[in-house]
Design a protein around this motif. Structure first.
Motif, PDB file in Angstrom:
ATOM      1  N   VAL A 483      -0.033   1.871  -5.472  1.00 60.81           N
ATOM      2  CA  VAL A 483      -0.952   2.953  -5.105  1.00 60.81           C
ATOM      3  C   VAL A 483      -0.835   4.079  -6.130  1.00 60.81           C
ATOM      4  O   VAL A 483       0.270   4.552  -6.426  1.00 60.81           O
ATOM      5  CB  VAL A 483      -0.630   3.490  -3.696  1.00 60.81           C
ATOM      6  N   SER A 486      -3.686   8.412  -2.672  1.00 60.58           N
ATOM      7  CA  SER A 486      -4.290   8.084  -1.382  1.00 60.58           C
ATOM      8  C   SER A 486      -4.563   9.369  -0.621  1.00 60.58           C
ATOM      9  O   SER A 486      -3.938  10.407  -0.874  1.00 60.58           O
ATOM     10  CB  SER A 486      -3.386   7.159  -0.552  1.00 60.58           C
ATOM     11  N   THR A 487      -5.500   9.293   0.303  1.00 55.69           N
ATOM     12  CA  THR A 487      -5.839  10.472   1.106  1.00 55.69           C
ATOM     13  C   THR A 487      -4.782  10.765   2.156  1.00 55.69           C
ATOM     14  O   THR A 487      -4.760  11.852   2.722  1.00 55.69           O
ATOM     15  CB  THR A 487      -7.191  10.253   1.794  1.00 55.69           C
ATOM     16  N   SER A 489      -0.846  10.483   2.077  1.00 52.95           N
ATOM     17  CA  SER A 489       0.355  10.136   1.325  1.00 52.95           C
ATOM     18  C   SER A 489       1.515   9.700   2.208  1.00 52.95           C
ATOM     19  O   SER A 489       2.471   9.095   1.720  1.00 52.95           O
ATOM     20  CB  SER A 489       0.782  11.319   0.454  1.00 52.95           C
ATOM     21  N   LEU A 492       0.363   5.845   2.826  1.00 58.96           N
ATOM     22  CA  LEU A 492       0.337   5.123   1.555  1.00 58.96           C
ATOM     23  C   LEU A 492       0.797   6.052   0.446  1.00 58.96           C
ATOM     24  O   LEU A 492      -0.018   6.632  -0.279  1.00 58.96           O
ATOM     25  CB  LEU A 492      -1.074   4.607   1.258  1.00 58.96           C
ATOM     26  N   LEU A 505      -6.195  -0.295   5.470  1.00 55.30           N
ATOM     27  CA  LEU A 505      -6.399   1.145   5.423  1.00 55.30           C
ATOM     28  C   LEU A 505      -6.574   1.676   6.834  1.00 55.30           C
ATOM     29  O   LEU A 505      -7.315   1.102   7.637  1.00 55.30           O
ATOM     30  CB  LEU A 505      -7.638   1.490   4.598  1.00 55.30           C
ATOM     31  N   GLN A 509      -9.222   6.625   5.989  1.00 60.03           N
ATOM     32  CA  GLN A 509      -8.299   6.635   4.859  1.00 60.03           C
ATOM     33  C   GLN A 509      -8.951   6.008   3.626  1.00 60.03           C
ATOM     34  O   GLN A 509      -9.783   5.110   3.717  1.00 60.03           O
ATOM     35  CB  GLN A 509      -7.026   5.867   5.224  1.00 60.03           C
ATOM     36  N   ALA A 511      -7.894   4.995  -0.757  1.00 61.72           N
ATOM     37  CA  ALA A 511      -6.801   4.872  -1.722  1.00 61.72           C
ATOM     38  C   ALA A 511      -7.341   4.424  -3.065  1.00 61.72           C
ATOM     39  O   ALA A 511      -8.349   3.713  -3.152  1.00 61.72           O
ATOM     40  CB  ALA A 511      -5.745   3.887  -1.221  1.00 61.72           C
ATOM     41  N   ILE A 513      -5.942   2.406  -6.303  1.00 56.28           N
ATOM     42  CA  ILE A 513      -4.837   1.499  -6.607  1.00 56.28           C
ATOM     43  C   ILE A 513      -4.892   1.110  -8.080  1.00 56.28           C
ATOM     44  O   ILE A 513      -5.947   0.729  -8.594  1.00 56.28           O
ATOM     45  CB  ILE A 513      -4.904   0.248  -5.718  1.00 56.28           C
TER      46      ILE A 513
END
Length: 519
Positions: A483, A486-487, A489, A492, A505, A509, A511, A513
């Motif tokens: 990752v 991500s929105t 943390s 993720l 997800l 959410q 992310a 990657i």
């Protein structure tokens, strides 16, 4: 006394005589005794004789020039030299052939696309100077340039700031700044401060920006207004602006095509005359991907802000279709992505507050130029108007004593800044190819790829309650990846590993990657 001196002199003479070598006749030294006897006599005299021997053997000094030439001409040495020379050149030729083969077989780097400054980072719209700063004028914009630079924006879209009484074309004065916004000297200060930070300034010259009869007043006045705009463009470009924004470009281009061609030439031909690149930024009310695609071709603007993402609710399938449609018809250097604007308001007022980071990530990773309104980076919401007062309180205290809402604003801004900074550094995000991987009623995933660079997979879940499991069956993807951002943390964290065959997800959410290039 005399007798004593004589005795002393006699004794000294005797000692000197004893020191002299003994001779047979008193004048010549005696013949050397045999070797054995010499040692005996020496021992008898109480002295030791040291014998220093000269080197009897000669050291090897090598062959002289004549000898070397004589040996070098022998058949054996001639054959040896030719054999060594042949081995050297065969080895050198083999290395040369190997290097050529490596170059021919190695993958060639893809040529970078031709881009302009507005393709290098987000555009940041300041539609109301009075609401943006505490000073309520252009001087305040200059003072906030460092804060704007931290967001890695590449262009400021300022205004409109010219004098334009609502629906009164006769009172329109393009070249005069409204006293509510400031004055010309302050505007020049904004341009100079922006350039020091590597930021370009675009001026919105939409004529009837405060009226209700349309951006170009009435159809009867459009010709006159367009003619006046031409001289105003020359004036503002000479002041140093890097581009112009105009609303209702479809109306202007279709009603007075000749004047529209002149307007385009004034703005866009600056590069041909040796000046810096200038942006012609159009705005349309259209929300249809097909219609926007047609307008991009017919108006020939550099970028076109539209409502293709704003219209309707959060529909990932529609987003996917819209992006694919525009991406397939145009180069991504012509595409602009926005949510909200002067008429629609701010991002946080159009989407659920919990999804602000999700949409920040979406706009900053789509192929094209992201466009934001002031305050979108902190989740600023509309109040009584579409131009709420900008909040700068997150700057006041960063030592842990901020209130909860201030902390939220700071978190949103830090996330925006991180994604924007990453976008500016990574070629795959900056101008990489767009590959749709999956989409459903609540989720979306796509890949950004550029040549031999790290790839990035962006994944989103709009579901308010349910977890999304994204099936990414792309053969080129690895089983696991890390990752980048991500929105959430906590769920993720950056650097954590995820399984790309079943990417999970949580609700709301998103992310980003990172997939390292493996060669």
């Amino acid at each position: 006394m005399s007798k004593l001196n004589c005795c002393s002199r006699a004794d000294l003479d005797q000692e000197e005589q004893e020191k002299q070598p003994m001779t047979a006749d008193g004048d010549r030294p005696p013949e050397a005794p045999p070797e054995g006897r010499e040692e005996v006599d020496a021992e008898k005299n109480g002295s030791v004789k040291l014998k220093i021997l000269d080197e009897a053997e000669e050291t090897f000094t090598g062959l002289n020039k004549e000898e070397l030439l004589r040996v070098a001409g022998t058949p054996g040495w001639v054959r040896t030299r030719w054999a060594l020379l042949l081995v050297f050149w065969l080895g050198w030729l083999g290395m040369l052939v190997g290097a050529v083969l490596i170059l021919l077989q190695a993958p060639r780097c893809r040529e970078l696309p031709a881009t302009s400054w507005w393709n290098q980072g987000p555009l940041y719209q300041i539609g109301n100077i009075h609401a943006f700063t505490d000073t309520h004028n252009l001087k305040g914009v200059e003072q906030k340039m460092t804060s704007l630079s931290q967001l890695k924006v590449k262009g400021l879209v300022v205004g409109p700031i010219h004098v334009a009484p609502p629906d009164e074309a006769i009172s329109l004065r393009f070249e005069e700044i409204s006293p509510e916004a400031g004055n010309l000297e302050q505007f020049k200060g904004v341009i100079q401060a922006a350039r020091r930070k590597g930021i370009s300034v675009v001026l919105d010259l939409t004529p009837n920006y405060q009226g209700s009869s349309g951006p170009w007043f009435s159809r009867n006045s459009i010709t006159n207004v367009a003619e006046r705009l031409k001289s105003a463009l020359v004036f503002w470009l000479n002041q140093g602006v890097d581009g112009v924004q105009l609303s209702g470009v479809e109306q202007l281009s279709s009603t007075v095509p000749a004047l529209w061609a002149d307007i385009r030439a004034i703005v866009q031909n600056g590069t041909e005359r040796g000046g810096s690149e200038r942006l012609l930024l159009g705005v349309t009310e259209s929300s249809s991907a097909d219609r926007v695609s047609a307008l991009l071709s017919s108006t020939e603007v550099d970028l076109l802000i539209s409502k293709v993402l704003t219209a309707g609710g959060p529909e990932p399938a529609r987003y996917a279709h819209t992006v694919q449609r525009l991406y397939s018809n145009h180069t991504q250097t012509k595409l602009a992505w926005n949510l909200g604007g002067r008429d629609d308001g701010h991002l946080a007022s159009l989407v659920p507050p919990a999804h602000v980071k999700l949409y920040q990530l979406l706009l900053l990773t789509l192929p094209g130029t992201p466009v934001f309104s002031y305050g979108d980076e902190i989740g600023l919401m509309d109040g009584e108007s579409k131009f709420p007062k900008m909040l700068w309180d997150f700057e006041d205290d960063l030592n842990g004593s901020l209130q909860e809402d201030q902390t939220d604003r700071l978190s949103l801004r830090n996330f925006f800044r991180s994604v924007s900074e990453l976008r500016g550094k990574q070629r795959s995000l900056l101008h990489g190819d767009f590959l749709l991987l999956s989409n459903s009623s609540s989720s979306l995933a796509y890949l950004r790829v550029w040549d031999q660079n790290d790839r990035y997979l962006a994944a989103f879940n709009w579901g308010p309650e349910e977890e999304a499991v994204l099936q990414t069956s792309e053969a080129a993807l690895p089983r696991h990846a890390a990752v980048a951002l991500s929105t959430n943390s906590s769920a993720l964290p950056a650097g954590s590993s995820v399984d790309l065959t079943e990417l999970r997800l949580g609700p709301g959410q998103a992310a980003l990657i990172k997939l390292p290039h493996t060669g």
